[in-house]
Design a protein around this motif. Structure first.
Motif, PDB file in Angstrom:
ATOM      1  N   HIS A 180       0.433  -1.447   0.200  1.00 49.54           N
ATOM      2  CA  HIS A 180       0.282  -0.024  -0.255  1.00 49.54           C
ATOM      3  C   HIS A 180       1.153   1.240  -0.171  1.00 49.54           C
ATOM      4  O   HIS A 180       0.173   2.772   0.194  1.00 49.54           O
ATOM      5  N   TRP A 181       2.447   1.517   0.430  1.00 49.25           N
ATOM      6  CA  TRP A 181       2.811   2.403   0.025  1.00 49.25           C
ATOM      7  C   TRP A 181       3.969   1.946  -1.462  1.00 49.25           C
ATOM      8  O   TRP A 181       4.088   0.772  -2.046  1.00 49.25           O
ATOM      9  N   MET A 182       4.220   2.808  -2.188  1.00 57.48           N
ATOM     10  CA  MET A 182       5.289   3.114  -3.181  1.00 57.48           C
ATOM     11  C   MET A 182       6.648   3.739  -2.816  1.00 57.48           C
ATOM     12  O   MET A 182       6.459   4.963  -1.463  1.00 57.48           O
ATOM     13  N   GLN A 183       7.426   3.714  -3.946  1.00 59.98           N
ATOM     14  CA  GLN A 183       8.826   4.268  -3.994  1.00 59.98           C
ATOM     15  C   GLN A 183       9.390   4.253  -4.967  1.00 59.98           C
ATOM     16  O   GLN A 183       8.980   3.710  -6.058  1.00 59.98           O
TER      17      GLN A 183
ATOM     18  N   TRP B 238      15.505  -1.517  -1.860  1.00 64.73           N
ATOM     19  CA  TRP B 238      13.949  -1.353  -0.658  1.00 64.73           C
ATOM     20  C   TRP B 238      14.655  -0.253  -0.087  1.00 64.73           C
ATOM     21  O   TRP B 238      15.940   0.146   0.862  1.00 64.73           O
ATOM     22  N   ILE B 239      14.156   1.218   0.056  1.00 62.42           N
ATOM     23  CA  ILE B 239      14.169   1.817   1.178  1.00 62.42           C
ATOM     24  C   ILE B 239      13.136   1.637   2.558  1.00 62.42           C
ATOM     25  O   ILE B 239      12.028   1.602   2.752  1.00 62.42           O
ATOM     26  N   ALA B 240      13.922   1.501   3.294  1.00 64.14           N
ATOM     27  CA  ALA B 240      13.401   0.583   4.634  1.00 64.14           C
ATOM     28  C   ALA B 240      13.013   1.173   5.400  1.00 64.14           C
ATOM     29  O   ALA B 240      12.773   1.279   6.503  1.00 64.14           O
ATOM     30  N   LEU B 241      12.689   2.291   5.679  1.00 66.02           N
ATOM     31  CA  LEU B 241      12.964   3.596   6.565  1.00 66.02           C
ATOM     32  C   LEU B 241      11.079   3.943   7.115  1.00 66.02           C
ATOM     33  O   LEU B 241      11.312   4.005   8.656  1.00 66.02           O
ATOM     34  N   ARG B 242      10.537   2.851   6.012  1.00 65.05           N
ATOM     35  CA  ARG B 242       9.262   3.561   7.078  1.00 65.05           C
ATOM     36  C   ARG B 242       9.277   1.725   8.079  1.00 65.05           C
ATOM     37  O   ARG B 242       8.564   1.984   9.220  1.00 65.05           O
ATOM     38  N   THR B 243       9.603   1.112   7.954  1.00 64.83           N
ATOM     39  CA  THR B 243      10.101  -0.214   8.298  1.00 64.83           C
ATOM     40  C   THR B 243      10.937  -0.196   9.613  1.00 64.83           C
ATOM     41  O   THR B 243      10.545  -0.445  10.459  1.00 64.83           O
ATOM     42  N   GLU B 244      11.269   0.304   9.384  1.00 63.92           N
ATOM     43  CA  GLU B 244      12.967   1.033  10.430  1.00 63.92           C
ATOM     44  C   GLU B 244      11.560   1.756  11.408  1.00 63.92           C
ATOM     45  O   GLU B 244      11.910   1.327  12.402  1.00 63.92           O
TER      46      GLU B 244
ATOM     47  N   CYS C 229      15.686   8.279  -6.930  1.00 64.68           N
ATOM     48  CA  CYS C 229      16.169   9.219  -6.733  1.00 64.68           C
ATOM     49  C   CYS C 229      15.750  10.143  -5.367  1.00 64.68           C
ATOM     50  O   CYS C 229      17.137  10.801  -4.767  1.00 64.68           O
ATOM     51  N   THR C 230      15.097   9.853  -4.414  1.00 62.05           N
ATOM     52  CA  THR C 230      14.391   9.661  -2.911  1.00 62.05           C
ATOM     53  C   THR C 230      15.049   8.777  -2.148  1.00 62.05           C
ATOM     54  O   THR C 230      14.802   7.549  -1.992  1.00 62.05           O
ATOM     55  N   ASP C 231      14.835   9.167  -0.491  1.00 60.35           N
ATOM     56  CA  ASP C 231      13.948   8.399   0.114  1.00 60.35           C
ATOM     57  C   ASP C 231      12.484   8.076   0.405  1.00 60.35           C
ATOM     58  O   ASP C 231      12.589   6.981   1.776  1.00 60.35           O
ATOM     59  N   ALA C 232      12.106   9.316  -0.770  1.00 55.92           N
ATOM     60  CA  ALA C 232      10.658   9.556   0.152  1.00 55.92           C
ATOM     61  C   ALA C 232      10.017   8.209  -0.264  1.00 55.92           C
ATOM     62  O   ALA C 232       9.997   7.177  -1.589  1.00 55.92           O
ATOM     63  N   VAL C 233       8.778   7.252   0.878  1.00 57.92           N
ATOM     64  CA  VAL C 233       7.800   6.739   0.303  1.00 57.92           C
ATOM     65  C   VAL C 233       6.754   7.467   0.414  1.00 57.92           C
ATOM     66  O   VAL C 233       6.377   8.351   0.824  1.00 57.92           O
ATOM     67  N   TRP C 234       5.759   6.782  -0.320  1.00 59.58           N
ATOM     68  CA  TRP C 234       4.262   7.693  -0.276  1.00 59.58           C
ATOM     69  C   TRP C 234       3.123   6.653  -0.929  1.00 59.58           C
ATOM     70  O   TRP C 234       3.343   4.978  -0.996  1.00 59.58           O
ATOM     71  N   SER C 235       2.145   7.417  -0.462  1.00 58.23           N
ATOM     72  CA  SER C 235       0.581   6.163  -0.710  1.00 58.23           C
ATOM     73  C   SER C 235       0.446   5.944  -2.161  1.00 58.23           C
ATOM     74  O   SER C 235       0.427   6.378  -2.630  1.00 58.23           O
ATOM     75  N   ALA C 236      -0.041   3.893  -1.926  1.00 60.49           N
ATOM     76  CA  ALA C 236      -0.671   3.816  -3.029  1.00 60.49           C
ATOM     77  C   ALA C 236      -2.330   4.460  -3.058  1.00 60.49           C
ATOM     78  O   ALA C 236      -2.541   3.723  -4.528  1.00 60.49           O
TER      79      ALA C 236
END
Length: 274
Positions: free
Chosen positions: A136-139, A191-197, A144-151
């Motif tokens: 339910h989240w994208m990257q 994989w950008i793991a910041l949200r999980t971290e 290009c950035t470590d941002a994630v956003w809602s799908a």
């Protein structure tokens, strides 16, 4: 220990605990009608279009496939996203919610599932840790950035016969490159793991506040033992529910060979003296 004694022992653990840790793998969703992708044949039953190409789950859950064929990759992930959005969590989730309400320190969830079913069932998002990320989240696939956003804004249109995305492949709002699910794939270095971290940091803070945890592990297999290993690290009162892999050392916990919904319902009956 016979089955009656096992249920009595577990009921006493649940009454004595001050916090409930729920750990879950793919088997948690089977009673909601979700596939668990057990083996190539199980995967191909769920995605028959991929059988003719001899593409396995490991092939599809791989960033290389996204690079080679974005429409095929997003046909697969788009179908899963639609499936998880329309699936209603089975009533075993409500059993766990009731148990959590009776715990002085409440509950936390550690899951390898990317389906968001715990949140959909009513668990607060801030107590759920998704160790493999969330569909339910994208990257950005190019990071290009470590941002994630809602799908949430993405509505996939999928040709299920061919497992191909028919509408536009989602793109990164920052650079325009192909977007991908914020999910840990096989052989994945991007994989950008910041949200999980952040989720896991909250989980460990919660665990530090609990003195008498009880762990309810549901549907976590041995193939990728992340969830099973985490369960056993937390404490000596692990309730392992799994139809095929319920074994656990006696000093670690008690296993029940069964599905999620049926076993949780029986445990709830034992807890309530039914």
């Amino acid at each position: 220990m016979d089955e009656v004694d096992k249920f009595k022992r577990v009921a006493s653990w649940l009454r004595e605990a001050d916090g409930l840790l729920i750990t879950a793998g793919a088997g948690m969703g089977v009673d909601s009608g979700l596939p668990d992708f057990r083996g190539a044949d199980g995967f191909w039953r769920a995605y028959p279009a991929l059988r003719k190409h001899r593409l396995t789950f490991q092939d599809m859950a791989n960033p290389r496939t996204l690079v080679k064929s974005p429409t095929l990759s997003w046909g697969f992930y788009g179908h899963r996203l639609k499936l998880y959005r329309r699936t209603e969590p089975h009533s075993g989730f409500q059993v766990l919610l009731r148990w959590a309400e009776n715990m002085p320190q409440g509950a936390a969830v550690f899951t390898s599932n990317v389906d968001g079913q715990f949140q959909k069932a009513g668990f607060r998002a801030d107590i759920v840790a998704e160790c493999h990320g969330s569909i339910h989240w994208m990257q950005c696939s190019e990071v290009c950035t470590d941002a994630v956003w809602s799908a949430d804004a993405f509505e996939p249109v999928v040709n299920e016969t061919e497992c191909l995305l028919l509408n536009a492949v989602p793109s990164c709002p920052h650079c325009g490159a192909t977007a991908r699910p914020n999910i840990l794939m096989f052989g994945d270095y991007d994989w950008i793991a910041l949200r999980t971290e952040a989720q896991e940091s909250r989980l460990h803070a919660w665990l530090a506040s609990v003195e008498r945890p009880v762990v309810v592990e549901v549907g976590a297999g041995k193939t990728i033992p992340t969830v099973r290993n985490f369960s056993e690290r937390v404490g000596a009162r692990v309730i392992r529910i799994n139809p095929k892999d319920s074994g656990i050392a006696a000093h670690r916990g008690i296993g029940f060979a069964g599905g999620a919904l049926q076993t949780l319902s029986l445990l709830d009956d034992a807890l309530n003296g039914v």
